[in-house]
Design an enzyme around this catalytic site. Structure first.
Site, PDB file in Angstrom:
ATOM      1  N   ASP A  90       0.934  -1.378   0.038  1.00 34.81           N
ATOM      2  CA  ASP A  90      -0.136   0.121   0.187  1.00 34.81           C
ATOM      3  C   ASP A  90       0.735   1.253   0.022  1.00 34.81           C
ATOM      4  O   ASP A  90       0.524   2.276  -0.598  1.00 34.81           O
ATOM      5  CB  ASP A  90      -0.853  -0.130   1.294  1.00 34.81           C
ATOM      6  N   HIS A  91       2.000   1.097   0.926  1.00 35.67           N
ATOM      7  CA  HIS A  91       2.724   2.553   1.064  1.00 35.67           C
ATOM      8  C   HIS A  91       3.648   2.758  -0.182  1.00 35.67           C
ATOM      9  O   HIS A  91       4.126   4.077  -0.144  1.00 35.67           O
ATOM     10  CB  HIS A  91       3.220   2.539   2.550  1.00 35.67           C
ATOM     11  N   HIS A 145      -4.449   4.895  -1.455  1.00 34.22           N
ATOM     12  CA  HIS A 145      -2.908   4.404  -2.213  1.00 34.22           C
ATOM     13  C   HIS A 145      -3.276   3.611  -3.127  1.00 34.22           C
ATOM     14  O   HIS A 145      -3.210   3.800  -4.313  1.00 34.22           O
ATOM     15  CB  HIS A 145      -2.202   3.918  -1.098  1.00 34.22           C
ATOM     16  N   THR A 149      -5.830   1.009   9.405  1.00 34.96           N
ATOM     17  CA  THR A 149      -6.652   0.296   9.965  1.00 34.96           C
ATOM     18  C   THR A 149      -6.572   0.343  11.335  1.00 34.96           C
ATOM     19  O   THR A 149      -5.693  -0.370  11.744  1.00 34.96           O
ATOM     20  CB  THR A 149      -6.692  -1.175   9.352  1.00 34.96           C
ATOM     21  N   GLU A 186      -6.917 -12.979  10.878  1.00 35.15           N
ATOM     22  CA  GLU A 186      -5.668 -12.300  10.964  1.00 35.15           C
ATOM     23  C   GLU A 186      -5.838 -11.513  12.186  1.00 35.15           C
ATOM     24  O   GLU A 186      -6.590 -10.623  12.341  1.00 35.15           O
ATOM     25  CB  GLU A 186      -5.508 -11.339   9.851  1.00 35.15           C
ATOM     26  N   HIS A 219      -0.037  -5.899  11.336  1.00 31.24           N
ATOM     27  CA  HIS A 219      -0.070  -4.514  11.901  1.00 31.24           C
ATOM     28  C   HIS A 219       0.869  -4.223  12.452  1.00 31.24           C
ATOM     29  O   HIS A 219       0.942  -4.698  13.721  1.00 31.24           O
ATOM     30  CB  HIS A 219      -1.585  -4.102  12.225  1.00 31.24           C
ATOM     31  N   GLY A 220       1.611  -3.312  12.181  1.00 29.67           N
ATOM     32  CA  GLY A 220       2.609  -2.814  13.184  1.00 29.67           C
ATOM     33  C   GLY A 220       4.185  -3.467  13.294  1.00 29.67           C
ATOM     34  O   GLY A 220       4.690  -3.088  14.069  1.00 29.67           O
ATOM     35  N   GLY A 272       3.642  -4.414   6.051  1.00 31.43           N
ATOM     36  CA  GLY A 272       3.784  -3.057   4.948  1.00 31.43           C
ATOM     37  C   GLY A 272       4.734  -2.001   5.272  1.00 31.43           C
ATOM     38  O   GLY A 272       5.848  -1.790   4.765  1.00 31.43           O
TER      39      GLY A 272
HETATM   40  N1  PXP Z   1      -3.017  -6.458   7.884  1.00 31.35           N
HETATM   41  C1  PXP Z   1      -3.831  -5.733   7.718  1.00 31.35           C
HETATM   42  C2  PXP Z   1      -5.243  -6.481   7.987  1.00 31.35           C
HETATM   43  C3  PXP Z   1      -3.757  -4.034   7.594  1.00 31.35           C
HETATM   44  O1  PXP Z   1      -5.044  -3.418   7.501  1.00 31.35           O
HETATM   45  C4  PXP Z   1      -2.599  -3.840   7.554  1.00 31.35           C
HETATM   46  C5  PXP Z   1      -2.462  -2.231   7.309  1.00 31.35           C
HETATM   47  O2  PXP Z   1      -2.902  -1.885   6.200  1.00 31.35           O
HETATM   48  C6  PXP Z   1      -1.477  -4.553   7.731  1.00 31.35           C
HETATM   49  C7  PXP Z   1      -1.699  -6.038   7.744  1.00 31.35           C
HETATM   50  C8  PXP Z   1       0.070  -4.064   7.449  1.00 31.35           C
HETATM   51  O3  PXP Z   1       0.285  -3.271   8.509  1.00 31.35           O
HETATM   52  P1  PXP Z   1       1.640  -2.523   8.454  1.00 31.35           P
HETATM   53  O4  PXP Z   1       1.649  -1.544   7.336  1.00 31.35           O
HETATM   54  O5  PXP Z   1       1.404  -1.766   9.913  1.00 31.35           O
HETATM   55  O6  PXP Z   1       2.805  -3.355   8.392  1.00 31.35           O
END
Ligand code: PXP
Length: 274
Positions: A25-26, A66, A117, A167, A210-211, A232
């Site tokens: 995404d980024h 994005h 999210t 997840e 996430h994170g 991500g």
């Molecule tokens: N999993 C889900 C469901 C997410 O919404 C995100 C963020 O878009 C990620 C994983 C990845 O998170 P991060 O970008 O913090 O690694």
């Protein structure tokens, strides 16, 4: 069937492999900052797969901040690796998923005002909205995962909804870990560990995301129930310093190292949700 703890299981030799899904995404965020085509998320996805990523994750948001529809079309056509399509449960996204037929769809909550999210999907509170959407996706042979916090009622509802996977939102733990809030990190870790076990016992495949950074990915890879991490922001951020291929290689190495050390030698290892 529950197996007694074995030396193999205790040392991680018998743990299933753990997949790395790169969330691109980024890369698109950076491209969109200037418009145009550079940097191209498709090129990033190709590089990441060559460097050891197993899946590509992309979140097509309602506001297209994005990833765009064109990115999804090009990713699908390129068939670089299984595509995990992150989506809110809206009629528009459901129609796109059913038309695109990605390998997997991760259902997430979405708010226009959030930066990323923010919480997990309230599957327990939205059973009736989610049930038909999940059925349609599963019937189309799309592997559904539900992005939820590690709460038992959410996990049990996910199993009742017949989602094949969840997840676990590990953002709260990651933030506490990175900020050195040990007490909070330990409490959240226990919730993740127990949630992963409970989900596995209910027959759900367990992912996490996430994170995550190198340290948290290495730590969480030691939970044998978790078979996929979706990462991500950190990987794309690290790419500024070491390049994307190298950040993916280092992440892969961190996950493999973590997998060697199972963190629940204290209890029985349950196999395959039986
Ligand atoms: N999993 C889900 C469901 C997410 O919404 C995100 C963020 O878009 C990620 C994983 C990845 O998170 P991060 O970008 O913090 O690694």
């Amino acid at each position: 069937m529950t197996t007694a703890p074995s030396t193999r299981a205790r040392h991680g030799v018998g743990a299933p492999p753990i997949r790395l899904g790169i969330n691109i995404d980024h890369v698109a965020t950076l491209r969109n900052a200037r418009g145009g085509r550079h940097p191209d998320p498709l090129r990033a996805a190709k590089l990441a797969v060559e460097a050891g990523a197993d899946n590509i994750t992309a979140h097509l948001r309602e506001d297209r901040r994005h990833i765009t529809d064109d990115d999804i079309a090009r990713l699908t056509a390129a068939k670089l690796a299984p595509l995990n399509f992150e989506m809110a449960v809206t009629p528009e996204m459901l129609a796109i998923a059913l038309k695109t037929k990605p390998h997997a769809a991760c259902l997430v909550p979405e708010k226009r005002t959030e930066r990323t999210t923010e919480g997990g999907l309230d599957v327990a509170g939205q059973h009736n909205l989610l049930a038909p959407a999940i059925s349609k996706l599963v019937d189309a042979d799309i592997r559904v995962s539900l992005f939820i916090t590690p709460e038992l009622r959410q996990i049990e509802t996910a199993a009742r909804l017949r989602a094949p996977a969840i997840e676990i939102h590990v953002g709260v733990w990651c933030d506490a870990f990175v900020e050195g809030r040990t007490h909070d990190a330990e409490a959240e870790w226990r919730r993740i560990r127990d949630g992963a076990r409970a989900a596995n016992d209910l027959g759900l495949e367990v992912h996490a995301g996430h994170g995550l950074n190198y340290a948290t990915a290495e730590t969480i890879a030691a939970l044998p129930e978790i078979v996929e991490l979706n990462i991500g922001h950190f990987l794309v951020g690290e790419a500024v310093f070491v390049g994307l291929a190298e950040s993916v290689r280092r992440m892969r190495a961190a996950m493999d190292k973590g997998r060697q050390t199972l963190r629940h030698s204290d209890t029985e290892i349950r196999v395959g949700g039986t």
